[in-house]
Design an enzyme around this catalytic site. Structure first.
Site, PDB file in Angstrom:
ATOM      1  N   GLU A 160      -8.604   0.267  -3.199  1.00 33.07           N
ATOM      2  CA  GLU A 160      -9.501   0.257  -2.042  1.00 33.07           C
ATOM      3  C   GLU A 160     -10.439   1.441  -2.173  1.00 33.07           C
ATOM      4  O   GLU A 160      -9.985   2.557  -2.461  1.00 33.07           O
ATOM      5  CB  GLU A 160      -8.712   0.404  -0.747  1.00 33.07           C
ATOM      6  CG  GLU A 160      -7.783  -0.739  -0.461  1.00 33.07           C
ATOM      7  CD  GLU A 160      -6.979  -0.470   0.807  1.00 33.07           C
ATOM      8  OE1 GLU A 160      -7.209   0.538   1.496  1.00 33.07           O
ATOM      9  OE2 GLU A 160      -6.107  -1.287   1.093  1.00 33.07           O
TER      10      GLU A 160
ATOM     11  N   HIS B 172      -3.786  -5.219   7.265  1.00 31.62           N
ATOM     12  CA  HIS B 172      -3.964  -4.121   8.221  1.00 31.62           C
ATOM     13  C   HIS B 172      -3.125  -4.357   9.466  1.00 31.62           C
ATOM     14  O   HIS B 172      -3.288  -5.352  10.162  1.00 31.62           O
ATOM     15  CB  HIS B 172      -5.417  -3.895   8.632  1.00 31.62           C
ATOM     16  CG  HIS B 172      -5.673  -2.435   8.909  1.00 31.62           C
ATOM     17  ND1 HIS B 172      -5.297  -1.837  10.076  1.00 31.62           N
ATOM     18  CD2 HIS B 172      -6.195  -1.459   8.133  1.00 31.62           C
ATOM     19  CE1 HIS B 172      -5.610  -0.554  10.015  1.00 31.62           C
ATOM     20  NE2 HIS B 172      -6.141  -0.297   8.839  1.00 31.62           N
TER      21      HIS B 172
ATOM     22  N   ARG C  54      -9.775   7.879  -1.304  1.00 29.50           N
ATOM     23  CA  ARG C  54     -10.793   8.264  -0.314  1.00 29.50           C
ATOM     24  C   ARG C  54     -11.623   9.418  -0.832  1.00 29.50           C
ATOM     25  O   ARG C  54     -11.167  10.194  -1.677  1.00 29.50           O
ATOM     26  CB  ARG C  54     -10.117   8.675   1.002  1.00 29.50           C
ATOM     27  CG  ARG C  54      -9.420   7.542   1.709  1.00 29.50           C
ATOM     28  CD  ARG C  54      -8.870   8.026   3.034  1.00 29.50           C
ATOM     29  NE  ARG C  54      -9.878   7.996   4.055  1.00 29.50           N
ATOM     30  CZ  ARG C  54      -9.944   7.073   5.024  1.00 29.50           C
ATOM     31  NH1 ARG C  54      -9.042   6.134   5.106  1.00 29.50           N
ATOM     32  NH2 ARG C  54     -10.902   7.091   5.912  1.00 29.50           N
TER      33      ARG C  54
ATOM     34  N   HIS D 239       0.759   6.193   1.922  1.00 26.48           N
ATOM     35  CA  HIS D 239       1.543   7.118   2.743  1.00 26.48           C
ATOM     36  C   HIS D 239       2.507   7.964   1.913  1.00 26.48           C
ATOM     37  O   HIS D 239       2.888   9.050   2.322  1.00 26.48           O
ATOM     38  CB  HIS D 239       2.349   6.363   3.800  1.00 26.48           C
ATOM     39  CG  HIS D 239       1.500   5.846   4.930  1.00 26.48           C
ATOM     40  ND1 HIS D 239       0.424   6.533   5.430  1.00 26.48           N
ATOM     41  CD2 HIS D 239       1.583   4.709   5.656  1.00 26.48           C
ATOM     42  CE1 HIS D 239      -0.123   5.833   6.409  1.00 26.48           C
ATOM     43  NE2 HIS D 239       0.566   4.720   6.570  1.00 26.48           N
TER      44      HIS D 239
ATOM     45  N   GLU E 232     -10.756 -10.091   2.061  1.00 29.24           N
ATOM     46  CA  GLU E 232      -9.539  -9.711   2.779  1.00 29.24           C
ATOM     47  C   GLU E 232      -9.896  -9.607   4.256  1.00 29.24           C
ATOM     48  O   GLU E 232     -10.727  -8.785   4.650  1.00 29.24           O
ATOM     49  CB  GLU E 232      -8.983  -8.381   2.263  1.00 29.24           C
ATOM     50  CG  GLU E 232      -7.740  -7.960   3.055  1.00 29.24           C
ATOM     51  CD  GLU E 232      -7.020  -6.743   2.473  1.00 29.24           C
ATOM     52  OE1 GLU E 232      -7.236  -6.406   1.286  1.00 29.24           O
ATOM     53  OE2 GLU E 232      -6.229  -6.133   3.224  1.00 29.24           O
TER      54      GLU E 232
ATOM     55  N   ARG F  33      -7.335  12.291   0.669  1.00 27.64           N
ATOM     56  CA  ARG F  33      -6.205  12.647   1.544  1.00 27.64           C
ATOM     57  C   ARG F  33      -4.945  11.847   1.202  1.00 27.64           C
ATOM     58  O   ARG F  33      -3.855  12.240   1.561  1.00 27.64           O
ATOM     59  CB  ARG F  33      -6.580  12.459   3.005  1.00 27.64           C
ATOM     60  CG  ARG F  33      -6.561  11.031   3.482  1.00 27.64           C
ATOM     61  CD  ARG F  33      -6.681  10.957   4.984  1.00 27.64           C
ATOM     62  NE  ARG F  33      -8.064  11.025   5.404  1.00 27.64           N
ATOM     63  CZ  ARG F  33      -8.544  10.294   6.425  1.00 27.64           C
ATOM     64  NH1 ARG F  33      -7.757   9.507   7.102  1.00 27.64           N
ATOM     65  NH2 ARG F  33      -9.801  10.372   6.753  1.00 27.64           N
TER      66      ARG F  33
ATOM     67  N   THR G 262      -8.448   2.892   7.906  1.00 24.73           N
ATOM     68  CA  THR G 262      -9.681   2.109   7.841  1.00 24.73           C
ATOM     69  C   THR G 262      -9.895   1.363   9.160  1.00 24.73           C
ATOM     70  O   THR G 262      -9.077   0.533   9.537  1.00 24.73           O
ATOM     71  CB  THR G 262      -9.588   1.098   6.676  1.00 24.73           C
ATOM     72  OG1 THR G 262      -9.095   1.777   5.540  1.00 24.73           O
ATOM     73  CG2 THR G 262     -10.933   0.489   6.381  1.00 24.73           C
TER      74      THR G 262
ATOM     75  N   ASN H  20       0.848  -1.190   0.000  1.00 25.81           N
ATOM     76  CA  ASN H  20       0.000   0.000   0.000  1.00 25.81           C
ATOM     77  C   ASN H  20       0.892   1.252   0.000  1.00 25.81           C
ATOM     78  O   ASN H  20       1.704   1.436   0.911  1.00 25.81           O
ATOM     79  CB  ASN H  20      -0.896  -0.043   1.250  1.00 25.81           C
ATOM     80  CG  ASN H  20      -1.875   1.112   1.286  1.00 25.81           C
ATOM     81  OD1 ASN H  20      -1.496   2.254   1.045  1.00 25.81           O
ATOM     82  ND2 ASN H  20      -3.118   0.836   1.612  1.00 25.81           N
TER      83      ASN H  20
ATOM     84  N   HIS I 283      -5.757   3.572  -1.725  1.00 26.74           N
ATOM     85  CA  HIS I 283      -7.123   3.865  -1.277  1.00 26.74           C
ATOM     86  C   HIS I 283      -7.504   5.258  -1.760  1.00 26.74           C
ATOM     87  O   HIS I 283      -6.942   6.245  -1.300  1.00 26.74           O
ATOM     88  CB  HIS I 283      -7.145   3.780   0.256  1.00 26.74           C
ATOM     89  CG  HIS I 283      -8.515   3.938   0.848  1.00 26.74           C
ATOM     90  ND1 HIS I 283      -8.758   3.707   2.188  1.00 26.74           N
ATOM     91  CD2 HIS I 283      -9.710   4.283   0.320  1.00 26.74           C
ATOM     92  CE1 HIS I 283     -10.044   3.920   2.451  1.00 26.74           C
ATOM     93  NE2 HIS I 283     -10.640   4.283   1.328  1.00 26.74           N
TER      94      HIS I 283
HETATM   95  N1  PXP Z   1      -5.718  -3.682   3.537  1.00 32.08           N
HETATM   96  C1  PXP Z   1      -6.715  -2.763   3.589  1.00 32.08           C
HETATM   97  C2  PXP Z   1      -8.053  -3.144   3.048  1.00 32.08           C
HETATM   98  C3  PXP Z   1      -6.499  -1.478   4.118  1.00 32.08           C
HETATM   99  O1  PXP Z   1      -7.504  -0.586   4.162  1.00 32.08           O
HETATM  100  C4  PXP Z   1      -5.192  -1.130   4.553  1.00 32.08           C
HETATM  101  C5  PXP Z   1      -4.930   0.252   5.056  1.00 32.08           C
HETATM  102  O2  PXP Z   1      -5.154   1.173   4.053  1.00 32.08           O
HETATM  103  C6  PXP Z   1      -4.186  -2.108   4.464  1.00 32.08           C
HETATM  104  C7  PXP Z   1      -4.482  -3.376   3.982  1.00 32.08           C
HETATM  105  C8  PXP Z   1      -2.783  -1.817   4.907  1.00 32.08           C
HETATM  106  O3  PXP Z   1      -2.768  -1.552   6.278  1.00 32.08           O
HETATM  107  P1  PXP Z   1      -1.431  -1.039   6.955  1.00 32.08           P
HETATM  108  O4  PXP Z   1      -1.126   0.294   6.357  1.00 32.08           O
HETATM  109  O5  PXP Z   1      -1.786  -0.975   8.400  1.00 32.08           O
HETATM  110  O6  PXP Z   1      -0.375  -2.061   6.651  1.00 32.08           O
END
Ligand code: PXP
Length: 255
Positions: A74, A196, A49, A14, A156, A53, A105, A11, A47
């Site tokens: 996402e 997550h 949003r 960030h 997921e 952001r 999330t 992901n 993601h």
């Molecule tokens: N999977 C999903 C569906 C998420 O919403 C997120 C966070 O955006 C992640 C995985 C990744 O989570 P983390 O950033 O905590 O590793």
């Protein structure tokens, strides 16, 4: 071909958040994506949003135009996002809950009647557009049953409760919930992913889930990349996955 190891999705939200903090061009999500690919990850996760952001529409379109890795988009189940997804056509859409005031999330999708109706319609549209559909769900057996009935391609599992539990008993309980939800999914043709809050340490117990095909990790990889660089941060996780996936699965004793 039999998939021996869970695939890694990275992901990169960030990266965009940092860029947005100065309203400039650096760091650039596309350049980060190139490094994620170079390190050997299987997909990019981002993601889009409602408040934009993290990544913006133009980032999503650039990532798709680059086409270097499959994109897992996402998004919330809104009309706006559905129409963007059907236009951009990422390889995978993951439906997540979205609340404006949350930092990330929080929790899985709530599969009430209204939401199930919307997902039921969206599943068909995704299929017509060669987009696979995934639901981000808390590890709850009823929700697994609903997801299977909806005919989605993937579930997921939300690993946040497990990953964030500081009490060992709670952590064990959350891990058991993940395992039993995974067992329910293994009785269907739905593919299993998890994500997550995962990092190099807490990932190990999750890798013991037999039918896990994909893990999606963002925060811990991007944080680690500040010290060791993005390519290395991704390869470290990949190495963990290769080394720590149980031998039984690697040797084909488990499917
Ligand atoms: N999977 C999903 C569906 C998420 O919403 C997120 C966070 O955006 C992640 C995985 C990744 O989570 P983390 O950033 O905590 O590793």
């Amino acid at each position: 071909m039999r998939q021996v190891f869970p695939e890694l999705g990275v992901n990169i939200d960030h990266v965009a958040t940092l860029r947005n903090s100065r309203e400039g061009f650096e760091p650039d999500p596309l350049s980060a994506a190139v490094l994620v690919k170079k390190a050997g990850a299987a997909q990019l996760v981002c993601h889009l949003r409602e408040d934009r952001r993290h990544i913006r529409d133009s980032d999503l379109r650039l990532l798709r135009a680059w086409n270097g890795l499959p994109v897992n988009l996402e998004m919330a189940m809104t009309d706006e996002m559905a129409s963007i997804a059907l236009d951009v056509r990422p390889a995978l859409v993951t439906l997540v809950p979205e609340r404006r005031e949350e930092r990330t999330t929080e929790g899985g999708l709530v599969l009430g009647r209204d939401m199930c109706g919307k997902i039921g319609e969206f599943v068909k549209k995704c299929r017509d557009n060669a987009i696979r559909l995934s639901l981000f769900l808390a590890p709850d057996t009823m929700d697994m049953n609903r997801a299977i009935d909806l005919g989605v391609d993937q579930v997921e599992l939300h690993t946040g409760e497990y990953a964030n539990a500081s009490d060992p008993l709670k952590r064990k309980r959350e891990l058991e919930r993940l395992f039993s939800a995974a067992a329910r999914i293994s009785e269907s043709s739905v593919r299993l992913a998890a994500g997550h809050g995962l990092d190099r340490e807490n990932l190990l117990s999750v890798l013991a889930i037999d039918n896990l095909m994909e893990v999606n990790i963002g925060h811990s990889i991007i944080a680690r990349s500040l010290y060791v660089g993005l390519e290395k941060a991704v390869s470290e996780i990949l190495e963990r996955i290769r080394r720590e996936t149980p031998l039984m699965r690697r040797e084909g004793i488990l499917s």
